[in-house]
Structures are given as structure tokens and as C-alpha cells.
Design a protein around this motif. Structure first.
Motif, PDB file in Angstrom:
ATOM      1  N   PRO A   1       0.852  -1.039  -0.260  1.00  0.00           N
ATOM      2  CA  PRO A   1      -0.248   0.389  -0.010  1.00  0.00           C
ATOM      3  C   PRO A   1       0.206   1.500   0.221  1.00  0.00           C
ATOM      4  O   PRO A   1       1.631   1.806   0.540  1.00  0.00           O
ATOM      5  N   PRO A   2       0.048   2.049  -0.550  1.00  0.00           N
ATOM      6  CA  PRO A   2       1.167   3.430  -0.951  1.00  0.00           C
ATOM      7  C   PRO A   2       1.431   3.763   0.632  1.00  0.00           C
ATOM      8  O   PRO A   2       0.361   4.155   1.280  1.00  0.00           O
ATOM      9  N   ALA A   3       2.593   5.180   1.201  1.00  0.00           N
ATOM     10  CA  ALA A   3       1.893   5.835   2.296  1.00  0.00           C
ATOM     11  C   ALA A   3       1.291   6.641   2.329  1.00  0.00           C
ATOM     12  O   ALA A   3       1.372   7.368   2.935  1.00  0.00           O
ATOM     13  N   ARG A   4       1.191   7.346   0.881  1.00  0.00           N
ATOM     14  CA  ARG A   4       0.383   8.713   1.233  1.00  0.00           C
ATOM     15  C   ARG A   4      -0.942   8.779   1.714  1.00  0.00           C
ATOM     16  O   ARG A   4      -1.070  10.226   2.654  1.00  0.00           O
ATOM     17  N   TYR A   5      -1.321   7.693   0.984  1.00  0.00           N
ATOM     18  CA  TYR A   5      -3.212   8.349   2.045  1.00  0.00           C
ATOM     19  C   TYR A   5      -2.954   8.460   3.786  1.00  0.00           C
ATOM     20  O   TYR A   5      -4.024   8.909   4.051  1.00  0.00           O
ATOM     21  N   ASP A   6      -2.269   7.192   3.888  1.00  0.00           N
ATOM     22  CA  ASP A   6      -1.883   7.488   5.898  1.00  0.00           C
ATOM     23  C   ASP A   6      -1.618   8.750   5.522  1.00  0.00           C
ATOM     24  O   ASP A   6      -1.707   9.459   6.958  1.00  0.00           O
ATOM     25  N   ALA A   7      -0.371   9.417   4.995  1.00  0.00           N
ATOM     26  CA  ALA A   7       0.263  10.485   6.015  1.00  0.00           C
ATOM     27  C   ALA A   7      -0.964  11.582   5.808  1.00  0.00           C
ATOM     28  O   ALA A   7      -0.523  12.904   5.918  1.00  0.00           O
ATOM     29  N   PHE A   8      -1.645  11.701   4.963  1.00  0.00           N
ATOM     30  CA  PHE A   8      -2.589  12.804   4.248  1.00  0.00           C
ATOM     31  C   PHE A   8      -3.211  13.010   5.787  1.00  0.00           C
ATOM     32  O   PHE A   8      -3.674  13.884   6.334  1.00  0.00           O
ATOM     33  N   ALA A   9      -3.916  11.910   5.964  1.00  0.00           N
ATOM     34  CA  ALA A   9      -4.900  11.683   7.259  1.00  0.00           C
ATOM     35  C   ALA A   9      -4.082  11.827   8.623  1.00  0.00           C
ATOM     36  O   ALA A   9      -4.692  12.541   9.257  1.00  0.00           O
ATOM     37  N   GLY A  10      -2.690  11.414   8.337  1.00  0.00           N
ATOM     38  CA  GLY A  10      -2.213  12.041   9.591  1.00  0.00           C
ATOM     39  C   GLY A  10      -2.195  13.662   9.709  1.00  0.00           C
ATOM     40  O   GLY A  10      -1.790  14.372  10.642  1.00  0.00           O
ATOM     41  N   GLY A  11      -1.994  14.235   8.215  1.00  0.00           N
ATOM     42  CA  GLY A  11      -1.150  15.676   8.293  1.00  0.00           C
ATOM     43  C   GLY A  11      -2.599  16.296   8.350  1.00  0.00           C
ATOM     44  O   GLY A  11      -2.774  17.616   9.251  1.00  0.00           O
ATOM     45  N   MET A  12      -4.192  15.713   8.196  1.00  0.00           N
ATOM     46  CA  MET A  12      -5.289  16.112   8.500  1.00  0.00           C
ATOM     47  C   MET A  12      -5.468  16.329   9.733  1.00  0.00           C
ATOM     48  O   MET A  12      -6.251  17.274  10.557  1.00  0.00           O
ATOM     49  N   ALA A  13      -5.235  15.428  10.358  1.00  0.00           N
ATOM     50  CA  ALA A  13      -5.688  15.267  11.900  1.00  0.00           C
ATOM     51  C   ALA A  13      -4.687  16.090  12.394  1.00  0.00           C
ATOM     52  O   ALA A  13      -5.204  16.936  13.574  1.00  0.00           O
ATOM     53  N   ALA A  14      -3.674  16.080  12.221  1.00  0.00           N
ATOM     54  CA  ALA A  14      -2.807  16.992  13.222  1.00  0.00           C
ATOM     55  C   ALA A  14      -3.418  18.752  13.115  1.00  0.00           C
ATOM     56  O   ALA A  14      -3.516  19.186  13.892  1.00  0.00           O
ATOM     57  N   HIS A  15      -3.670  18.984  11.756  1.00  0.00           N
ATOM     58  CA  HIS A  15      -4.234  20.125  11.437  1.00  0.00           C
ATOM     59  C   HIS A  15      -5.333  20.209  12.784  1.00  0.00           C
ATOM     60  O   HIS A  15      -5.575  21.599  12.992  1.00  0.00           O
ATOM     61  N   ALA A  16      -6.620  19.648  12.196  1.00  0.00           N
ATOM     62  CA  ALA A  16      -7.919  19.385  12.718  1.00  0.00           C
ATOM     63  C   ALA A  16      -7.034  19.695  14.389  1.00  0.00           C
ATOM     64  O   ALA A  16      -8.176  21.115  14.724  1.00  0.00           O
ATOM     65  N   ALA A  17      -6.436  19.400  15.219  1.00  0.00           N
ATOM     66  CA  ALA A  17      -5.972  19.221  16.513  1.00  0.00           C
ATOM     67  C   ALA A  17      -5.772  21.047  16.749  1.00  0.00           C
ATOM     68  O   ALA A  17      -5.685  21.166  17.799  1.00  0.00           O
ATOM     69  N   GLY A  18      -4.874  20.850  16.071  1.00  0.00           N
ATOM     70  CA  GLY A  18      -4.695  23.061  15.948  1.00  0.00           C
ATOM     71  C   GLY A  18      -5.477  23.418  15.417  1.00  0.00           C
ATOM     72  O   GLY A  18      -5.278  24.409  16.433  1.00  0.00           O
ATOM     73  N   VAL A  19      -5.972  23.589  15.188  1.00  0.00           N
ATOM     74  CA  VAL A  19      -7.552  24.533  14.604  1.00  0.00           C
ATOM     75  C   VAL A  19      -8.486  24.833  16.402  1.00  0.00           C
ATOM     76  O   VAL A  19      -9.053  25.436  16.511  1.00  0.00           O
ATOM     77  N   ALA A  20      -8.672  23.280  16.792  1.00  0.00           N
ATOM     78  CA  ALA A  20      -9.206  22.644  18.034  1.00  0.00           C
ATOM     79  C   ALA A  20      -8.640  23.156  18.913  1.00  0.00           C
ATOM     80  O   ALA A  20      -9.536  24.093  20.155  1.00  0.00           O
ATOM     81  N   ARG A  21      -6.877  23.817  18.772  1.00  0.00           N
ATOM     82  CA  ARG A  21      -6.317  24.039  19.788  1.00  0.00           C
ATOM     83  C   ARG A  21      -6.547  25.444  19.977  1.00  0.00           C
ATOM     84  O   ARG A  21      -6.779  26.881  21.229  1.00  0.00           O
ATOM     85  N   GLU A  22      -6.803  26.249  18.636  1.00  0.00           N
ATOM     86  CA  GLU A  22      -6.599  27.688  18.440  1.00  0.00           C
ATOM     87  C   GLU A  22      -8.007  28.002  18.646  1.00  0.00           C
ATOM     88  O   GLU A  22      -8.511  28.930  19.251  1.00  0.00           O
ATOM     89  N   ALA A  23      -9.379  27.538  18.530  1.00  0.00           N
ATOM     90  CA  ALA A  23     -10.656  27.625  18.900  1.00  0.00           C
ATOM     91  C   ALA A  23     -11.314  27.255  20.502  1.00  0.00           C
ATOM     92  O   ALA A  23     -11.448  28.457  20.520  1.00  0.00           O
ATOM     93  N   GLU A  24     -10.361  26.872  21.642  1.00  0.00           N
ATOM     94  CA  GLU A  24     -10.188  27.048  22.598  1.00  0.00           C
ATOM     95  C   GLU A  24      -9.378  28.085  22.792  1.00  0.00           C
ATOM     96  O   GLU A  24      -9.725  28.763  24.156  1.00  0.00           O
ATOM     97  N   ARG A  25      -8.524  28.403  22.668  1.00  0.00           N
ATOM     98  CA  ARG A  25      -7.409  29.804  22.856  1.00  0.00           C
ATOM     99  C   ARG A  25      -8.183  31.093  23.203  1.00  0.00           C
ATOM    100  O   ARG A  25      -8.662  31.699  23.614  1.00  0.00           O
ATOM    101  N   VAL A  26      -9.285  31.009  21.958  1.00  0.00           N
ATOM    102  CA  VAL A  26      -9.889  32.393  21.397  1.00  0.00           C
ATOM    103  C   VAL A  26     -11.432  31.778  22.007  1.00  0.00           C
ATOM    104  O   VAL A  26     -11.373  33.003  22.726  1.00  0.00           O
ATOM    105  N   ARG A  27     -11.756  31.053  22.803  1.00  0.00           N
ATOM    106  CA  ARG A  27     -13.106  30.848  24.009  1.00  0.00           C
ATOM    107  C   ARG A  27     -12.360  31.466  25.106  1.00  0.00           C
ATOM    108  O   ARG A  27     -13.616  32.720  25.511  1.00  0.00           O
ATOM    109  N   LEU A  28     -11.256  31.542  25.431  1.00  0.00           N
ATOM    110  CA  LEU A  28     -10.734  31.700  26.628  1.00  0.00           C
ATOM    111  C   LEU A  28     -10.365  33.324  27.069  1.00  0.00           C
ATOM    112  O   LEU A  28      -9.598  33.648  27.393  1.00  0.00           O
ATOM    113  N   LEU A  29     -10.437  34.458  25.543  1.00  0.00           N
ATOM    114  CA  LEU A  29     -10.435  34.993  25.231  1.00  0.00           C
ATOM    115  C   LEU A  29     -10.742  36.033  26.352  1.00  0.00           C
ATOM    116  O   LEU A  29     -12.328  35.958  26.759  1.00  0.00           O
TER     117      LEU A  29
END
Length: 229
Positions: free
Chosen positions: A15-43
Motif C-alpha cells: 500500500p502506498p504511504a501517502r494516504y495514511d500520511a495525508f490522514a495524519g496531516g489532516m488530523a494534526a491540522h484539526a488538532a491545531g484548529v481545536a487548540r486555536e478554538a479553545e484559545r479564542v474561547r478563553l479570550l
């Protein structure tokens, strides 16, 4: 890269590696957006005349005191960031299901989750378009995405039928992040900039997702580097 006599009938033994890598990259991005949402919530709420008044009617900004207008601006940032986080999470769930299509011969276990995540991402993207707003004319024209020879049949069908929709959702995510960064005021926060770079690289990776590991993986690595993860 695999080759076959007919489109999507031959699959790689490894199996090619790129599909799991893309999924991992999107998961890391989503986690970053969630952290930003929590930071803004606490402004902290802004100071100034009228700022202490809870939930002003933000539909008539011209009639509000300066403090109330500032409060409305913070409330809107909170709403958009929360919506953006849900959108990013739906995209991450879609990418995880898509990885199953790209790496397994039997993709049937992923089809229900794939359709649900796709529908959720599109619905949340429409909400973001309405909230910001983002005019449809501002987005890139619709372009179909075709998989190369050797692509697994379920993945080939998904990309040809719905790839353009997910490309558009990644663009909406990018535009919303830019909108938020322009409204962060004098806050010394680099998270939004990192998230903007992350989604830019993930978009480039998605464009060549069906091509090869060599084409895709450098973009995913750049997205991870932008996030610092």
C-alpha cells in the motif's frame, strides 16, 4: 507506482504511504484548529463603554457603544473558530476513511464513514461560507479529479465523483483561516499563521494524492513542519 491494463483494476502489492500520511496531516491540522478554538474561547472580554452588557444585539453594530462592538467582534470570532474546528475535524475524519480506500483491497468498511464525513464537511463548509461570508464566485472553479491507472476502484470512483468537493472544502478552510488572522488584532499569536501554512501544504498534497508517494509526501511533511509536529 503501479501500472495495469485498465483503470483501477490493478492495485499495488505494498500500500502506498501517502494516504495514511495525508490522514495524519489532516488530523494534526484539526488538532491545531481545536487548540486555536479553545484559545479564542478563553479570550478576555474587551473593556470599554457597554462591554459589560451581556449578549448585545450585534445585528445593528452602528447603534452599539464601542465596548459592545468590540464584544460582538470577539463573539463572532468565537463562533467562526468553533465552526472552523468542527469543519477541520470532519475533513480529518474524511481523510481517515479515504486512507482505507487507498490502502486496502476491500474498502467496504469505510464507505459509510466516508459518506458521513463528506456530508458533514460539506454542510459545515456551507455554514462557514454563510457566516463569513465567502461568495461562491470567490472560490476556484469546479475541476474534476481523475485517478491514474492502477488506482483502487473505490478510490477512483470517490475522487472522480467527489474529489472536487473536498478540494473546495480545503479551500474554504484556508479562506476562513485567513479571515480569522486578519481579525486577531494585536494578539501575539502565531498559531493561525502556522495553520494557514499547514492547510496550504495539505491542499497541494491533496491535488497530487492519487499520483505517487514522491509527489505527495513532501507536501505532507511541509504541513507537519508548519505545525511544528
Amino acid at each position: 507506482m503501479c501500472f495495469g491494463a485498465a483503470l483501477a483494476l490493478t492495485a499495488c502489492a505494498t500500500p502506498p504511504a501517502r494516504y495514511d500520511a495525508f490522514a495524519g496531516g489532516m488530523a494534526a491540522h484539526a488538532a491545531g484548529v481545536a487548540r486555536e478554538a479553545e484559545r479564542v474561547r478563553l479570550l478576555p472580554w474587551p473593556a470599554g463603554p457597554g462591554a459589560a452588557v451581556a449578549a448585545p444585539d450585534c445585528r445593528n453594530m452602528a447603534e452599539l457603544a464601542p465596548g459592545q462592538r468590540a464584544r460582538c467582534a470577539v463573539e463572532r470570532r468565537m463562533a467562526v473558530t468553533t465552526l472552523l474546528s468542527r469543519h477541520a475535524q470532519a475533513l480529518a475524519e474524511y481523510a481517515a476513511a479515504l486512507a482505507i480506500l487507498g490502502t486496502r483491497f476491500d474498502a467496504s468498511p469505510a464507505m459509510e464513514a466516508l459518506a458521513a464525513a463528506r456530508g458533514q464537511a460539506i454542510a459545515l463548509g456551507e455554514s462557514l461560507q454563510s457566516e463569513i461570508p465567502i461568495a461562491a464566485a470567490f472560490l476556484e472553479p469546479v475541476r474534476t479529479m481523475d485517478g491514474p491507472v492502477g488506482l483502487r476502484p473505490a478510490l477512483a470512483y470517490e475522487m472522480a465523483s467527489h474529489g472536487w468537493q473536498l478540494r473546495q472544502q480545503l479551500e474554504i478552510q484556508a479562506v476562513a483561516l485567513e479571515w480569522l488572522e486578519l481579525r486577531r488584532g494585536d494578539e501575539m499569536d502565531e498559531e493561525l499563521r502556522r495553520l494557514r501554512w499547514s492547510i496550504a501544504h495539505l491542499r497541494r498534497g491533496f491535488e497530487v494524492l492519487t499520483v505517487s508517494d514522491g509527489e505527495t509526501l513532501p507536501h505532507i511533511a511541509s504541513a507537519r513542519e508548519a505545525l511544528g509536529r
